[in-house]
Scaffold this active site. Structure first.
Site, PDB file in Angstrom:
ATOM      1  N   ASP A 437       0.784  -1.187   0.002  1.00 57.91           N
ATOM      2  CA  ASP A 437      -0.046  -0.092  -0.084  1.00 57.91           C
ATOM      3  C   ASP A 437       0.745   1.119  -0.174  1.00 57.91           C
ATOM      4  O   ASP A 437       2.144   1.222   0.315  1.00 57.91           O
ATOM      5  CB  ASP A 437      -0.812   0.080   1.271  1.00 57.91           C
ATOM      6  CG  ASP A 437      -2.350   0.490   1.160  1.00 57.91           C
ATOM      7  OD1 ASP A 437      -2.162   1.475   0.346  1.00 57.91           O
ATOM      8  OD2 ASP A 437      -3.162   0.235   1.800  1.00 57.91           O
ATOM      9  N   ASP A 501     -10.957   1.659  -3.032  1.00 58.02           N
ATOM     10  CA  ASP A 501     -11.351   1.483  -1.836  1.00 58.02           C
ATOM     11  C   ASP A 501     -12.973   1.489  -1.673  1.00 58.02           C
ATOM     12  O   ASP A 501     -13.318   1.026  -0.903  1.00 58.02           O
ATOM     13  CB  ASP A 501     -11.188   2.525  -0.831  1.00 58.02           C
ATOM     14  CG  ASP A 501      -9.545   2.247  -0.153  1.00 58.02           C
ATOM     15  OD1 ASP A 501      -9.006   1.011  -0.458  1.00 58.02           O
ATOM     16  OD2 ASP A 501      -9.060   3.132   0.490  1.00 58.02           O
TER      17      ASP A 501
END
Ligand code: GLA
Length: 700
Positions: A437, A501
């Protein structure tokens, strides 16, 4: 020496003229048998009245020194300001079947350029500049320029934001310039380095369409300009901050790859990108495992019993890979602490991760783990030990993002530290997959005071390369708060990207459609979430969530055990459906269809056109009561297909009273490719936020 070089590939043709600074004279659909000189003669341009006595070529690196008034391809200078307008001559050409390298020199400026181009499923071009002079050369920009023909007068641009990536925007391209600059230090949610240009009104299957992408995970600049003399070009390159690249005597700089495609319609044009990803990315032999991810199931609330229970529930519905997301390490009990300490938290996992991994492996699943290696929280062991290891101008207060700072991995010591911790994690545990990430953009990144984006990006690539070399069987995913780092250079090092997301299927239909113009579905992480989406609070049917996530690399991201037994059964059905169609979707050609705005229709055609799976999604209510016919072009006209409805898990409301008879009866239809393209299929009337699937099987 013949100065016209032609490269041909199955779907593309390229003619480069090296009589002066290298210039693309033709790039597009195959021309067939032609005398290349006739192309030059046919396209020879008259001089502009009131202009110069020569027309400077719209070269791959156009030159201000030759009278080019657009944006020069090379911008830079030496300390006194001289050599700001170099002019190159061709010094050598090397070619093989499908590639070309042209070396150019400017003896006055003591600079050399090398241009490399290859042609296969796409055109891939890059340029390097070398400083032969005794003094420094300050490089401001080096870009690749692609000319486009005059009839291209519309652009498809990409915007976005967190949780809404790859939004498309179509604009007219009349006079003037469209400029897209990304200064966020990662590929970005906001400005994916991609654009398409085509004939006005181009669609998925009509119109001449070109696409161009910059394969780079840092800052970039993309320009589309129509010059006053009528010529058009797109220009792509890294966006360099002042002073970011200074070439000492003997040093070079090379641009990222520019990848360009062409097709009749957006769908065939995007195949060039997909096939390039499939060839350049890590090669896989196993099917893409169904993922279960802990993030939306438990966020930072890691209780080993609860994690084990989630793994049990995941295995029971057919999940193949269990991914432990954020919260397992150091002091990471929330998003204010712990980044930088890549060691298992003894508070949360007193016996380490091995028992959990054994449990997951015992359930027949692979184990994956989340990391964010480029980052550090000020509340971390790492920061307390090395407060100076951050990528900022040390004289100034840094700007925080999600409470975190960026680690200066361009420093050897910081790089070695991160590499050491990640390597140990992978050596000590049976980990098959790493979700990597990057949750904040870079703000004025500096290393030893100098701009740091480029160096950071290169260090990141080195870190990936080193880890992949040491752990060749581990797969990686590129995530950056969802889809903030999606490009074809990171995809040489990762098997997957986390698209967004936002896993609300209504939003995802649009996000994945935009993304499908660059990426093939098997690298796009797509999860079935809880009935109520966390990022939008919108509720959706399992059938709609399934139909949406099916056209990607499937995962499940919710507290599976907490769902009703009915929902768990539907998730299991969804996974079975994915397994059935995974070979087709992950190796076939992505197809998108032109429809009214309230609908999105897309799917996959098998490479040999032996079968297809297509989806028709009603997003919002339509103005017309019965949806318009669904045209499915692109199949061989004379092939005959058996067409069947594929039932999705759970209910697709609205179909009971308003579906065509063959559909209602579940009876197959047999139609030719010609019929599908010319008169199409009548879809059922659907409520908003529902989707249906259709399978086409070639009759032999
Ligand atoms: C980012 C990712 C999410 C999750 C969180 C963890 O937002 O996109 O999927 O991993 O970080 O902090």
């Amino acid at each position: 020496m013949n100065a016209l070089h032609r490269l041909t590939a199955a779907h593309l043709d390229l003619i480069v003229d090296t009589s002066s600074t290298p210039t693309i004279r033709y790039f597009g659909a195959p021309l067939g048998e032609v005398d290349t000189t006739s192309v030059i003669r046919a396209l020879e341009r008259p001089l502009v009245p009131g202009g110069l006595d020569v027309e400077p070529p719209l070269a791959i690196v156009p030159e201000a020194g030759g009278g080019f008034f657009g944006r020069p391809g090379l911008l830079g200078h030496r300390p006194t300001g001289i050599d700001h307008a170099p002019q190159f001559t061709v010094a050598g050409v090397e070619r093989s079947d499908n590639s070309l390298r042209v070396d150019c020199v400017d003896d006055v400026a003591a600079l050399r350029l090398a241009i490399t181009i290859s042609l296969d499923e796409a055109l891939i071009a890059s340029v390097s500049v070398h400083n032969d002079g005794p003094t420094r050369y300050h490089l401001d920009a080096l870009t690749v320029t692609l000319p486009l023909p005059d009839h291209v007068d519309q652009l498809l641009l990409f915007d976005g934001r967190w949780a809404r990536e790859f939004a498309t925007r179509r604009v007219d391209w009349g006079e003037g310039t469209h400029q897209i600059d990304n200064r966020r230090g990662r590929t970005s949610h906001e400005h994916p380095p991609l654009l398409f240009a085509g004939q006005r009104g181009f669609g998925e299957w009509r119109g001449d369409v070109w696409g161009a992408h910059l394969a780079w995970s840092g800052n970039h600049s993309i320009r589309a300009e129509r010059l006053a003399d009528g010529r058009r070009y797109v220009q792509l390159g890294e966006l360099l901050q002042p002073g970011e690249v200074v070439l000492e005597s003997g040093e070079s700089y090379r641009t990222p790859d520019v990848i360009a495609v062409h097709g009749y319609g957006l769908t065939p044009a995007s195949w060039g990108f997909h096939r390039t990803v499939r060839r350049r990315g890590p090669q896989r032999v196993t099917p893409r495992a169904v993922v279960a991810n802990t993030w939306e199931a438990m966020y930072f609330d890691h209780d080993p019993d609860a994690v084990r229970a989630l793994a049990d529930a995941a295995a029971a519905v057919g999940v193949e890979r269990f991914v432990l997301d954020d919260g397992w390490f150091g002091g990471r009990r929330g998003d204010t602490a712990g980044l930088g300490d890549w060691v298992v938290s003894e508070d949360v996992y007193p016996d380490g991760l091995a028992p959990l991994i054994d449990h997951v492996r015992g359930l027949g699943m692979e184990f994956g783990i989340w990391v964010e290696p480029e980052m550090v929280n000020t509340d971390s062991e790492l920061y307390r030990a090395h407060p100076d290891w951050v990528l900022v101008d040390q004289r100034r207060a840094p700007v925080l993002g999600r409470n975190q700072l960026v680690l200066d991995i361009t420093r050897d010591d910081a790089f070695a530290h991160v590499l050491g911790q990640l390597d140990a994690l992978l050596v000590d545990h049976d980990i098959a997959y790493v979700k990597w990430d990057m949750n904040r953009p870079l703000v004025a990144p500096a290393t030893s005071g100098a701009p740091g984006t480029r160096r950071h990006t290169l260090a990141l690539y080195r870190l990936f390369d080193e880890l992949r070399e040491r752990h060749p069987n581990v797969e990686f995913e590129s995530c950056a708060g969802g889809g903030g780092r999606i490009d074809l250079e990171i995809l040489r090092r990762t098997e997957r990207v986390w698209a967004s997301d936002c896993i609300d299927p209504l939003e995802r239909q649009a996000i994945q459609r935009g993304l499908s113009m660059l990426l093939p579905p098997e690298v796009v992480g797509a999860h079935i979430g809880a009935p109520r989406a966390h990022t939008t609070q919108r509720t959706s049917r399992t059938s709609f969530r399934t139909a949406t996530a099916l056209f990607g690399h499937l995962g499940v991201e919710c507290d599976i055990g907490a769902q009703t037994p009915g929902e768990q059964a539907r998730i299991a059905e969804a996974i079975a459906l994915y397994r059935r169609f995974r070979p087709l979707i992950h190796a076939g050609d992505v197809v998108r269809f032109d429809t009214e705005d309230s609908v999105m229709a897309h799917g996959a055609y098998a490479a040999d056109r032996g079968e297809a799976l297509v989806s028709f999604a009603q997003l919002t209510r339509s103005q017309q009561q019965v949806p318009a016919r669904w045209l499915l072009p692109g199949l061989p006209f004379d092939a005959r297909y058996t067409i069947r409805r594929i039932d999705l898990p759970g209910e697709v409301l609205g179909m009971a009273f308003s579906q065509p008879a063959w559909w209602a009866a579940g009876e197959p239809l047999v139609l030719t490719g010609r019929q599908l393209a010319l008169h199409g299929l009548q879809p059922p009337v659907l409520h908003p936020e529902t989707a249906v699937l259709v399978h086409l099987d070639r009759v032999v």
